[in-house]
Design an enzyme around this catalytic site. Sequence first.
Site, mmCIF file in Angstrom:
data_model
loop_
_atom_site.group_PDB
_atom_site.id
_atom_site.type_symbol
_atom_site.label_atom_id
_atom_site.label_comp_id
_atom_site.label_asym_id
_atom_site.label_seq_id
_atom_site.Cartn_x
_atom_site.Cartn_y
_atom_site.Cartn_z
ATOM 1 N N GLU A 433 0.768 -1.260 0.000
ATOM 2 C CA GLU A 433 0.000 0.000 0.000
ATOM 3 C C GLU A 433 0.791 1.298 0.000
ATOM 4 O O GLU A 433 0.208 2.363 0.190
ATOM 5 C CB GLU A 433 -1.003 0.011 1.171
ATOM 6 C CG GLU A 433 -2.066 -1.051 1.008
ATOM 7 C CD GLU A 433 -3.154 -1.013 2.081
ATOM 8 O OE1 GLU A 433 -2.908 -0.444 3.140
ATOM 9 O OE2 GLU A 433 -4.234 -1.569 1.843
HETATM 10 C C1 BMA Z 1 -4.926 -3.130 4.778
HETATM 11 C C2 BMA Z 1 -3.792 -4.004 5.195
HETATM 12 C C3 BMA Z 1 -3.386 -3.808 6.609
HETATM 13 C C4 BMA Z 1 -4.530 -3.525 7.520
HETATM 14 C C5 BMA Z 1 -5.857 -3.778 6.850
HETATM 15 C C6 BMA Z 1 -7.005 -3.379 7.698
HETATM 16 O O1 BMA Z 1 -4.501 -1.855 4.539
HETATM 17 O O2 BMA Z 1 -2.739 -3.889 4.312
HETATM 18 O O3 BMA Z 1 -2.432 -2.777 6.694
HETATM 19 O O4 BMA Z 1 -4.416 -4.276 8.655
HETATM 20 O O5 BMA Z 1 -5.935 -3.083 5.666
HETATM 21 O O6 BMA Z 1 -7.071 -2.000 7.928
#
Ligand code: BMA
Length: 849
Positions: A433
């Site tokens: 991300e």
């Molecule tokens: C995404 C994942 C994690 C996180 C999840 C829930 O962004 O990559 O970083 O735990 O969402 O928010």
Amino acid sequence: MSIIQSKLLENWTFKACEDQEWMPAQVPGCVHTDLLRLGKIPDPFYGTNEREVQWIDKKDWEYRTTFEVEDSLYAQEQLELVFDGLDTYADVYVNDNHVLSADNMFRVWKADVKALIKKKDNVLRIHFRSPIQEDVPKLEKLGYALPATNDQSDVGGLGDKRVSIFARKAPYHYGWDWGPRFVTSGIWREVRLEGWTNVKINDLFIRQNEVNTDLAELTALVEVETSQPIDTVIRIGADGQRWEKTVSLMPGSHTVEIPVSIQNPKLWWSRGLGEPHRYTFAAEVLQGERAVAEYEVRTGLRSIRLVRDQDEAGASFYFELNGVAVFAKGANHIPNDSFITEVTRERYLHEIVSAAQSNMNMLRVWGGGFYEEDVFYDLCDEYGIMVWQDFMFACSMYPGDEAFLNSVRHEAIDNVKRLRNHPSIVLWCGNNEIDSAWAHYIEDGGWGWKKDYNAEQRERIWADYEAIFHDLLPEVVEAYAPGIDYWPSSPLVSLTGDEKQHAHPSTSEGDIHYWGVWHNVEPFENYNVYVGRFMSEYGFQSFPEYKTVRTYAEEEDLALESEVMLAHQKNGAGNRLIKQYMDMVLHEPKDFPSFLYMSQVLQAEAMKTAIEAHRRRKPYCMGTLYWQMNDCWPVASWAGMDYLGRWKALQYYAKRSFNDVLVSVDGTQKDSTDIYVISDQLNKVQGQLQIRMIGFDGMVHRNETLDVNVAPNSGEKLLSLRNSDWLEGLDPAKTLLRLDLRQAGVPDIVQEHYFVATNQLALQPANIKVSGGSDEDGVHLLLESNVLAKQVWLSSEAEGVFSDNFFDLIPGLPVKVKFISREALQLPDVISNPGSVEVRSMVDFIRMV
Ligand code: BMA
């Protein structure tokens, strides 16, 4: 044997540097687990104890052992001390001589100790410097903070000093939105003394140049190290065949390449497409006919590629395995424990077997954890679970100084080399991300990080990012695991170098993390709207079941907003969101345990909506990985299986929705109900679909049958029912649509559909009759109900999973269920006895008014 080794895992003691008393330690392990074993700290997973152990990471710690060296090892010309993992800032001394300093938990560390080792009374001492004391000055020196959204520095008493980004250490140790903050120190993987004389093999890589059903053209890359010049033959053996090369080697390390070809190879297939066959390759350095050095690896032969071809809609994003376009089904994997060394082989087996039982074929090893243990990948190889492998970078910006880059390069090489023979690994991905969170090319884009920096700082931060994720990591993958694709960040559109690069939920290229449902409180229906080419994340939280909650909470803590429950909900908005969505779609739960059950049903319904929406869009969409497979402690989270491995409702739903052949209903149109059959099978689906409208009392109001013929590996809309026609004269609050796909020789595939939200259904108390029986596979339970029983939940005395659970029981349509105990874990399933079983359905959890 060319390498003689002695594991140094005994007689360890440890202490805080400032203390006097040495205490017994377990290696591999860490300070937290050692202190816990000695009763010096409370169970960190219980109650609010996380807070009580935050002092540990502020101190320096020492580990020490003494050892003898056996004659045969001692006599070797070369002696090396090898650490497979040191967490993290560690100075190592052998007999009071400093031999190495480590600063990256993901690397292998080695030191030449020949001159220092005695036969007896050797002392190995490791000084672990506090990762916090070490890194706070780096933050001060940098002059500005770098974003590290999930670093819970405040829990650690550090205010806003987020230092996780400076340490090459598992990011989740510093906390996450499902994980506690335990910043560990210790010897977390094996340590050993290795000796050799003249020659040894360090590594064997079976590079797959071209693989198809007729021929596998491979190159064996044998890394040979010699201490003197040698003339020798290097031999590769596999499957009763041999390939050889004569070489003259000067002292030093050499990679010898030997062409290998196998006619009509048995290929490695992912689950559902074929057998995940594996070959064992052995390399030998020969002196005459005698092997003076050996090395063995197991791998599977397959061709794999990430296909990103332009098309009318945008560009594809799918994995092609042995020429077959594979629809990826699975979840995101996080570490199975805050304390990595607590994860036994059995726990890994349980996770991977659960994935296979749930009809998955892919797990994403997400970038905020660690490069998993060998056993994890071995099991993925064995069960045909493909692995999307992230490098360990997530939701943060990282420094880019030379020392940091150098450390990352070593880390990447060590791990790519360690893992490259695993046929299950189909992709290396730079990070989680970060591209979309920073959104460099869109001024107001991303997570708002950029506004804290001036133009010069932004350019520098982005240049540092590019150095790691656009240069360094792809170079390492290309050099050490050629043929495996690299994807810079998940999610990403593609590397366009302009505003089109960053992923958003509507893109028709690249992969997508869709969090509109949940973080942005969009309705479940939006899972149908935001369907991309590959959905690598989306998720919805729930609570673990009552038994698991009681491992951390007492009776008096059982309220959503109690201190203890809040300590086990790491997503600030989490409880509010669960309640808000529950109010929208489900009946009000009657008490706290009922709330736990309802939260699981809510999550499962959300994920079913998403998974099936994605599958109905095959082949536009070619992958769906929900967030998240597992937990690292008992907590409210997005996981389908809780920390203790207990399947939540989601895991059973996923099993059904991931079935290789799926009957799915799109009920999002106002006037019609669309029925789809989606098949990931390589043979065609041929059978009959029975379509019934059934009242909650079991009365069949309409019953039709349709021939079904669906091409291999495809999906199609079979028909569209006009709601006014099919619901005519019926009460939608008391009627369901039941679909049964019958094919010769395989179990029926069923699906239910309701025409109104669950909380609009007129549920009646159900009388569920359970009878035991047995058939050729073993014992089973037969369940029957007098009225519709929704979300029937079987909970057993014994630990294990049922063949089905959280299903709807329709009067007149009994359901047969088997139990697979955790003890007998393996595939194919072994049917066991569940002990006493409690059977409840949704109506038992509703507050009746
Ligand atoms: C995404 C994942 C994690 C996180 C999840 C829930 O962004 O990559 O970083 O735990 O969402 O928010």
